[in-house]
Scaffold this active site. Structure first.
Site, PDB file in Angstrom:
ATOM      1  N   CYS A  63       0.822  -1.221   0.000  1.00 41.57           N
ATOM      2  CA  CYS A  63       0.000   0.000   0.000  1.00 41.57           C
ATOM      3  C   CYS A  63       0.854   1.269   0.000  1.00 41.57           C
ATOM      4  O   CYS A  63       1.491   1.604   0.995  1.00 41.57           O
ATOM      5  CB  CYS A  63      -0.938  -0.001   1.204  1.00 41.57           C
ATOM      6  SG  CYS A  63      -2.182   1.301   1.105  1.00 41.57           S
ATOM      7  N   CYS A 181      -1.508   3.749  -7.273  1.00 43.88           N
ATOM      8  CA  CYS A 181      -1.956   2.799  -6.244  1.00 43.88           C
ATOM      9  C   CYS A 181      -1.790   1.374  -6.757  1.00 43.88           C
ATOM     10  O   CYS A 181      -2.263   1.050  -7.848  1.00 43.88           O
ATOM     11  CB  CYS A 181      -3.426   3.072  -5.927  1.00 43.88           C
ATOM     12  SG  CYS A 181      -4.220   1.865  -4.866  1.00 43.88           S
TER      13      CYS A 181
END
Length: 241
Positions: A63, A181
């Protein structure tokens, strides 16, 4: 992380002799908001210890926003903490983060000015932009899709990015980050968008794969994954394996 990086490694296996295994340990998070990101980060040490049991050769967080939303340069702190846990558990893996990989991937390209797309809510995206700029890379333009549900981010059709990118001002940029992302899939669109724009196009997953191959001492080549994985960009001296 669990879909696109293995997909790139499988694609590489079709043209090179090396074979890979992929192992994961999960940190829980449902809504992409700062509070849940902070909670998730605290689970990282447990995950590093679990992955150490597999005696992996390279270990990375997934992440990006969980790192970049905290404070400038935080990926370096996390890498040191995770490496310490790995060593304490008998694992000599090279330890990295997807956040650091994006920065390093852009540095390998020599990119000083970029445009990017992200799925995050606007306040989190602004933190990501600030983090990248703190590393000396100008973010000339950006768009965010404001998707709070992490599962919905992962279910987004990656080919939609080929249309989404047309909203970006890419004039004069050195590279485009098609997905800032790892959770937002982009691999199927990377080469298509790069061919259309005529500038290097990356994603955090592409950059993470690149740095994994670097740490393994392997040629950074994956078919149809853009310039960074084309073999045309050698590792700069400041980024050691």
């Amino acid at each position: 992380m669990e879909t696109e990086i293995p997909a790139m490694l499988r694609a590489r296996e079709a043209i090179r002799p090396e074979r890979f295994t992929f192992h994961s340990s999960r940190m829980r998070m449902h809504k992409v908001v700062r509070e849940e990101l902070e909670t998730m980060n605290r689970q990282g040490l447990r995950c590093a210890a679990e992955l150490a049991d597999a005696r992996v050769d390279v270990m990375s967080t997934a992440c990006l926003v969980a790192i970049m939303a905290m404070r400038p340069g935080y990926h370096r702190e996390v890498e040191q903490e995770l490496q310490q846990v790995a060593r304490e558990n008998g694992c000599d893996a090279r330890v990295m983060t997807s956040a650091g990989a994006l920065i390093e991937g852009l540095q390998i390209l020599g990119a000083k000015r970029v445009a990017l797309l992200a799925p995050y809510m606007r306040p989190l995206t602004e933190l990501v932009v600030q983090y990248i700029e703190n590393e000396g890379i100008e973010v000339a333009d950006w768009r965010c899709f404001e998707i709070p549900d992490n599962l919905e981010v992962g279910r987004r059709d990656p080919l939609r990015l080929a249309e989404d990118v047309t909203a970006l001002n890419t004039a004069g940029v050195d590279a485009v980050v098609l997905s800032a992302c790892v959770q937002m899939p982009s691999f199927p669109a990377i080469q298509t968008v790069e061919d259309r724009l005529g500038v290097p196009v990356v994603s955090t997953a592409v950059c993470t794969t690149r740095r994994m191959l670097d740490h393994l001492g392997l040629e950074a080549v994956v078919p149809n994954a853009g310039a960074l994985l084309s073999g045309r960009y050698p590792l700069p001296s400041q980024l050691t394996r």
